[in-house]
Design a protein around this motif. Structure first.
Motif, PDB file in Angstrom:
ATOM      1  N   GLY A  38       0.897  -1.298   0.472  1.00  0.00           N
ATOM      2  CA  GLY A  38      -0.111  -0.382   0.372  1.00  0.00           C
ATOM      3  C   GLY A  38       0.944   1.687   0.038  1.00  0.00           C
ATOM      4  O   GLY A  38       0.388   2.023  -0.328  1.00  0.00           O
ATOM      5  N   ILE A  78      -0.189   2.418   5.682  1.00  0.00           N
ATOM      6  CA  ILE A  78      -2.214   2.873   5.552  1.00  0.00           C
ATOM      7  C   ILE A  78      -2.563   1.514   5.646  1.00  0.00           C
ATOM      8  O   ILE A  78      -3.929   1.432   6.162  1.00  0.00           O
ATOM      9  CB  ILE A  78      -2.034   2.421   3.371  1.00  0.00           C
ATOM     10  CG1 ILE A  78      -3.333   3.473   3.116  1.00  0.00           C
ATOM     11  CG2 ILE A  78      -1.974   1.927   2.848  1.00  0.00           C
ATOM     12  CD1 ILE A  78      -3.948   4.643   4.011  1.00  0.00           C
ATOM     13  N   GLU A  79      -2.053   0.007   5.377  1.00  0.00           N
ATOM     14  CA  GLU A  79      -3.193  -1.107   5.854  1.00  0.00           C
ATOM     15  C   GLU A  79      -3.029  -0.754   7.205  1.00  0.00           C
ATOM     16  O   GLU A  79      -4.094  -1.805   7.958  1.00  0.00           O
ATOM     17  CB  GLU A  79      -2.013  -1.668   5.304  1.00  0.00           C
ATOM     18  CG  GLU A  79      -1.609  -2.495   4.341  1.00  0.00           C
ATOM     19  CD  GLU A  79      -0.464  -1.991   3.222  1.00  0.00           C
ATOM     20  OE1 GLU A  79       0.183  -0.525   3.721  1.00  0.00           O
ATOM     21  OE2 GLU A  79      -0.041  -2.335   2.306  1.00  0.00           O
ATOM     22  N   HIS A  82      -7.095   0.554   8.906  1.00  0.00           N
ATOM     23  CA  HIS A  82      -8.888   0.957   9.133  1.00  0.00           C
ATOM     24  C   HIS A  82      -8.694  -0.921   9.881  1.00  0.00           C
ATOM     25  O   HIS A  82      -7.523  -1.319  10.352  1.00  0.00           O
ATOM     26  CB  HIS A  82      -9.179   0.069   7.177  1.00  0.00           C
ATOM     27  CG  HIS A  82      -8.406  -0.729   6.725  1.00  0.00           C
ATOM     28  ND1 HIS A  82      -6.929   0.048   5.996  1.00  0.00           N
ATOM     29  CD2 HIS A  82      -8.646  -2.156   6.515  1.00  0.00           C
ATOM     30  CE1 HIS A  82      -6.847  -1.221   5.142  1.00  0.00           C
ATOM     31  NE2 HIS A  82      -7.504  -2.281   5.895  1.00  0.00           N
ATOM     32  N   GLY A  84     -10.757  -4.170   9.343  1.00  0.00           N
ATOM     33  CA  GLY A  84     -11.384  -5.086   8.844  1.00  0.00           C
ATOM     34  C   GLY A  84     -11.921  -4.047   7.638  1.00  0.00           C
ATOM     35  O   GLY A  84     -11.517  -2.981   6.667  1.00  0.00           O
ATOM     36  N   ASP A  85     -13.284  -3.992   7.829  1.00  0.00           N
ATOM     37  CA  ASP A  85     -13.792  -2.718   6.855  1.00  0.00           C
ATOM     38  C   ASP A  85     -14.139  -2.043   7.694  1.00  0.00           C
ATOM     39  O   ASP A  85     -15.371  -1.526   6.737  1.00  0.00           O
ATOM     40  CB  ASP A  85     -15.213  -4.404   6.210  1.00  0.00           C
ATOM     41  CG  ASP A  85     -15.155  -5.345   5.439  1.00  0.00           C
ATOM     42  OD1 ASP A  85     -14.110  -5.494   4.728  1.00  0.00           O
ATOM     43  OD2 ASP A  85     -16.051  -6.201   5.270  1.00  0.00           O
ATOM     44  N   LEU A  87     -13.713   1.184   7.716  1.00  0.00           N
ATOM     45  CA  LEU A  87     -12.592   2.418   7.299  1.00  0.00           C
ATOM     46  C   LEU A  87     -12.581   3.807   8.690  1.00  0.00           C
ATOM     47  O   LEU A  87     -13.432   3.808   9.198  1.00  0.00           O
ATOM     48  CB  LEU A  87     -12.615   3.169   6.239  1.00  0.00           C
ATOM     49  CG  LEU A  87     -13.339   2.282   4.739  1.00  0.00           C
ATOM     50  CD1 LEU A  87     -13.582   3.559   4.213  1.00  0.00           C
ATOM     51  CD2 LEU A  87     -11.897   2.212   4.693  1.00  0.00           C
ATOM     52  N   GLN A  91     -10.528   8.250   5.839  1.00  0.00           N
ATOM     53  CA  GLN A  91     -10.112   7.199   4.542  1.00  0.00           C
ATOM     54  C   GLN A  91     -11.428   6.712   3.957  1.00  0.00           C
ATOM     55  O   GLN A  91     -11.824   7.529   2.609  1.00  0.00           O
ATOM     56  CB  GLN A  91      -9.811   5.479   5.271  1.00  0.00           C
ATOM     57  CG  GLN A  91      -8.696   4.875   5.425  1.00  0.00           C
ATOM     58  CD  GLN A  91      -8.039   3.798   6.045  1.00  0.00           C
ATOM     59  OE1 GLN A  91      -8.943   3.348   6.665  1.00  0.00           O
ATOM     60  NE2 GLN A  91      -7.133   2.748   5.133  1.00  0.00           N
ATOM     61  N   VAL A  95     -12.654   8.813   0.006  1.00  0.00           N
ATOM     62  CA  VAL A  95     -13.889   7.851  -0.491  1.00  0.00           C
ATOM     63  C   VAL A  95     -15.083   8.970  -1.091  1.00  0.00           C
ATOM     64  O   VAL A  95     -15.378   9.167  -1.623  1.00  0.00           O
ATOM     65  CB  VAL A  95     -14.612   6.910   0.448  1.00  0.00           C
ATOM     66  CG1 VAL A  95     -15.292   6.180  -0.410  1.00  0.00           C
ATOM     67  CG2 VAL A  95     -13.407   5.546  -0.178  1.00  0.00           C
ATOM     68  N   ASP A  96     -16.005   9.117   0.377  1.00  0.00           N
ATOM     69  CA  ASP A  96     -16.963   9.720   0.344  1.00  0.00           C
ATOM     70  C   ASP A  96     -16.694  11.495  -0.589  1.00  0.00           C
ATOM     71  O   ASP A  96     -17.076  11.447  -1.201  1.00  0.00           O
ATOM     72  CB  ASP A  96     -17.722   9.970   1.234  1.00  0.00           C
ATOM     73  CG  ASP A  96     -17.898   9.235   2.053  1.00  0.00           C
ATOM     74  OD1 ASP A  96     -18.356   8.196   1.564  1.00  0.00           O
ATOM     75  OD2 ASP A  96     -18.253   9.039   3.473  1.00  0.00           O
TER      76      ASP A  96
END
Lengths: 157, 760
Positions: A38, A78-79, A82, A84-85, A87, A91, A95-96
């Motif tokens: 990442g 970066i890994e 988050h 798991g799912d 964020l 992050q 995205v948004d």
């Protein structure tokens, strides 16, 4: 190439004992030895910021740091943001806000933002720009990256 | 107003979550068992004969697995068109620029590969080089290529109407010369490829490309491998901007090294290699002559263009043709003459770069229009409105326009920017400038090809799968093309599984360039989705014993309008068709247009066959520091006619990114050469804009709903940086009266202009 050195580093909460060549950069250690890809290599000269990680709470361009210098360090890549799912709010804001186009500069942008907000939770526009100045992006024109940082600040309040 | 539930919605990029997690795999992240690292030995001189290459010491190095030279290649020359082919993968007799590929090495690690390069002895006989296109056209200039009589690679001549007659009828004649400079694409990801190749030439290539299917063809021709044996896969691509369209020598070299060693071989460009040995924007010198009436009507216009090709052709002849088309097609002018020459020099070579010859044309024409407006004392926006293209126009150079929102772009930009008020206020050292543009909104079939294919299927469990040749390099086509399919199939876009740009599993697509994917990829996706929808509705109609026309699709189920309680689900339909009827639900879509008219001239691109044209206007407000000449862009309005914004959030991203790239080209980005050597091949000395340098940008979407575009859409990607430079240059003039005719508009140039003005 010289003899290998033993170092101990903690990356994203996981401790590693490693033997590394003295000329290996932190970036190459992360990408090749630990398979944490990442973190990106955009110039290998410290100019683009794509390889940014957080070391002991501070932003570093991992291509300019030798892995042996990091003995004993605690790193976030970066890994490690988050769970798991789920964020991290930064992050999610990237995205948004439409701040991610090709995504190559994104990990560095997000980690720089994280270090900024850890240090200054409510930065001024000037402070944001000053902090992110070392991270280059060719796709977005930075407008939506600024939106993302501002949205993240709101979310994290 | 059309009532769409998914098309037109500002949803984030569907792949953004993988990218923010650091999970998105880019080519450089790929690591295969036994993988070797390839490195390329490049020429350190701009022009030389190769007397001998001695690899004997390099092959002795323990970690080295293979060293290759041109003797290991089939010596096939390539470019984007076989008719212009002039570049060998590895040089055989001559090197023609600093960076030219001479030999390559595969070793077990990068350091050993580097060491091996230093052990290759190349015996070169240096030749005189030529670096200026005007000098290169002189009869005594050294010739770059064998068998040529001059360094002019391509000459274009076009005349529509009669400029002599037009100039004679004009009230005012204006002439001037405008120069543009080289720009590097600067995608943050450098070029990278990983190849495997069996003894029988079965190739797998993971590669940073914008055009996998054409790359497969070009690789097959260049390496003399059966095209069917080549499988190209595209991981996530870290930006392109035109730099990743043509075949890169490294790609062919990685295949050759993989074959020779029997191991996977990875080659990743350094940032320096990216600057010195991947393509850049062609510099131009444009002499313009315009004839106008006192009322602003342009009667005749003439351009003489010299384009600096660098050492090889790549896209050059097509970029020159686009320079002509875009110059000639913008505005309603009956008498047009264009003469262009593309000239070899011993420098890094030009290629496709966002705008493809159009920013150079736009800079010259739009600054000229500003000068004309001043001369005839007319508002620059009114001058453009007077001559603006209109819908359904057939231009003097036989280009057919469908939708056209140029006038709306101009008037909206004027309104939103506060042009009139700010102009009237005339604040010291502040200025406003405007410029317009035209470009293709969907590639072109000028080369004979403008194809995109798609397949859509409903799986037995009712899930939907979209396979398309189109490729997302960050611009967002995966998202918007999925939105189109989701709109038609009445599902949420994120529920559609997507396979893109894999030459073994997707229908061919020309690739991501020419602002063509929304239009061409969209046409293919819409056809595939509509085909699938028809089949699904027919199945549902049978199951519901109803007429397909009476059915409604919602929440992954289908029912007779008004009776949602009696529905069949997509899962039931998928299972019924696949298992009971034994008919897989699949439909294909394909686009390869438009029709080429008999007027089309493949050399000059007169009658340029684009499926749609797009228009735009940029309006810049700048402040100039009179003591240093430094320009600050304060506000920026970018209005673009894009047919329909399938996803406004992503469109804004394209416009903002394009404008900032354009501002960089206008003010600071400059590939600096000295005797063929690039002096600033790094991000430290080659200045891109940072987050500190950006103005406030207002993107305006002018929706003209193109009659042929998918959902009325046209392209946007390349268009967004085309008129940026002239808008800024015109604003600088408005601010301080200094007219920059040679880009970039550095502080030094403006300061010098201010000083000259003061001394007058």
């Amino acid at each position: 190439m010289g003899r290998k050195h033993q170092i101990q580093i903690t990356v994203n909460g996981e401790a590693h004992d490693l033997l590394v060549h003295p000329n290996k950069t932190l970036l190459d250690l992360l990408r090749y030895d630990l398979c944490l890809t990442g973190t990106k290599k955009g110039c290998d000269e410290g100019d683009c910021g794509a390889c940014t990680v957080i070391a002991n709470g501070k932003v570093v361009t991992s291509c300019l740091v030798l892995a042996v210098e990091m003995d004993g360090a605690t790193l976030t890549t970066i890994e490690g943001l988050h769970k798991g799912d789920e964020l991290h709010p930064i992050q999610q804001a990237f995205v948004d806000s439409g701040a991610v186009q090709c995504g190559f500069c994104t990990p560095g942008m997000i980690l720089t933002t994280k270090a900024l907000l850890d240090e200054t939770p409510d930065p001024s526009e000037e402070e944001i720009k000053h902090y992110l100045e070392g991270n280059l992006c060719r796709c977005t024109g930075y407008i939506k990256i600024l939106d993302a940082v501002n949205n993240a600040i709101k979310q994290m309040k | 107003m059309d009532n769409y539930s998914i098309v037109g919605k500002p949803i984030p990029h569907l792949d953004a979550v993988e990218k923010v997690k650091g999970n998105a795999v880019f080519t450089s992240d790929i690591k295969l068992n036994g993988m070797l690292f390839g490195k390329i030995l490049r020429s350190s001189v701009p022009h030389a004969k190769i007397r001998n290459i001695d690899i004997s010491q390099a092959v002795k190095l323990k970690a080295v697995r293979a060293v290759i030279t041109s003797k290991d290649t089939p010596l096939v020359r390539y470019s984007i068109s076989p008719t212009w082919a002039d570049k060998l993968v590895l040089a055989d007799q001559k090197v023609r620029y600093i960076g030219d590929e001479i030999a390559a090495v595969a070793a077990v690690d990068e350091e050993s590969a580097e060491e091996a390069l230093s052990l290759i002895r190349v015996d070169l006989e240096e030749l005189p080089g030529v670096y200026d296109p005007f000098e290169a056209m002189q009869s005594e200039a050294p010739l770059l290529h064998d068998g040529i009589v001059s360094n002019i690679s391509k000459t274009l001549r076009m005349e529509c109407g009669s400029v002599a007659e037009g100039f004679a009828r004009s009230d005012i004649i204006m002439e001037d010369t405008f120069k543009t400079h080289a720009q590097s694409h600067c995608s943050i990801e450098t070029h990278c490829c990983v190849a495997t190749c069996s003894a029988t030439d079965e190739v797998n290539l993971w590669v940073t490309t914008q055009a996998p299917h054409p790359l497969r063809q070009r690789l097959a021709m260049t390496l003399k491998i059966d095209v069917a044996k080549i499988h190209i896969m595209t991981p996530f691509i870290g930006g392109g901007f035109g730099s990743k369209i043509d075949l890169e020598p490294a790609q062919a070299i990685s295949v050759l090294l993989a074959k020779k060693t029997g191991k996977p071989v990875k080659i990743e460009h350094s940032r320096k290699e990216q600057f010195i040995a991947t393509r850049m924007r062609h510099p131009t010198v444009t002499h313009l002559k315009f004839g106008v009436k006192h009322d602003g009507t342009i009667i005749a216009k003439q351009a003489n263009v010299v384009m600096d090709n660098g050492a090889y052709n790549s896209h050059g002849p097509a970029v020159l043709a686009y320079n002509n088309v875009m110059f000639s097609t913008l505005y309603r002018v009956n008498n047009i003459k264009y003469e262009g020459r593309l000239v070899y020099t011993n420098k890094n070579w030009g290629g496709a770069c966002r705008g493809y010859g159009d920013p150079q044309a736009s800079f010259a024409q739009e600054v000229m229009l500003d000068m004309i407006a001043e001369r005839i004392n007319m508002d620059p926006i009114d001058l453009r409105l007077k001559n603006a293209n209109i819908p359904n126009q057939v231009t003097a150079n036989a280009v057919k326009i469908t939708s056209c929102g140029l006038k709306e772009c101009l008037t909206e930009a004027r309104k939103v920017s506060g042009w009139r008020t700010k102009k009237a206020a005339g604040k010291k050292y502040r200025g406003l400038g405007i410029a317009s543009m035209i470009y293709t909104g969907g590639g072109s079939i000028g080369s004979g090809l403008n194809y995109s294919g798609a397949t859509m299927q409903m799986n037995p469990d009712g899930t939907l799968q979209l396979l398309m040749g189109a490729l997302d390099i960050g611009q967002g086509s995966n998202t918007i093309l999925t939105q189109m399919a989701a709109e038609i199939m009445a599902v949420e876009p994120e529920t559609i599984r997507l396979t893109t740009a894999d030459t073994d599993t997707t229908f061919p697509c020309m690739g991501t360039f020419g602002s063509r994917v929304t239009y061409c990829g969209g046409k293919a996706v819409v056809e595939a989705a509509n085909g699938l929808k028809k089949k699904v509705l027919e199945n549902a109609a049978e199951m519901l014993e109803a007429n397909p026309d009476d059915l409604e699709m919602k929440n992954k189920s289908i029912f007779v309008m008004g009776t949602p309680e009696k529905a069949v689900t997509y899962a039931e339909i998928g299972a019924s068709s696949f298992y009971k009827k034994k008919e897989p639900l699949v439909a294909h879509g394909y686009y390869n247009g438009p029709e080429v008219s008999p007027d089309f001239d493949p050399v000059t691109y007169k009658g340029y066959p684009a499926p749609a044209l797009v228009f735009g206007t940029h309006l810049a407000e700048v402040e100039v520091d009179p003591t240093t000449g430094k320009v600050e862009v304060l506000n920026f309005v970018a209005a673009h006619d894009l047919g329909r914004a399938i996803n406004p959030l992503l469109v804004e991203g394209q416009i903002e990114g394009g404008a900032v790239q354009g501002i960089g080209w206008s003010l600071m980005e400059d590939v600096k050469f000295e005797n063929g050597e690039i002096l600033n091949p790094n991000f430290h000395d080659y200045k891109m804009l940072t987050i500190k340098d950006i103005p406030k940008i207002i993107p305006l979407m002018i929706e003209t709903i193109d009659p042929n575009g998918p959902f009325g859409a046209k392209g946007i990607g390349e268009c967004a940086m085309v008129p940026t430079a002239p808008a800024i240059i015109n604003a600088i003039y408005d601010a301080v009266g200094v007219r920059i005719k040679e880009l970039p508009a550095t502080s030094e140039k403006i300061f010098k202009g201010l000083k000259e003005k003061r001394s007058k």
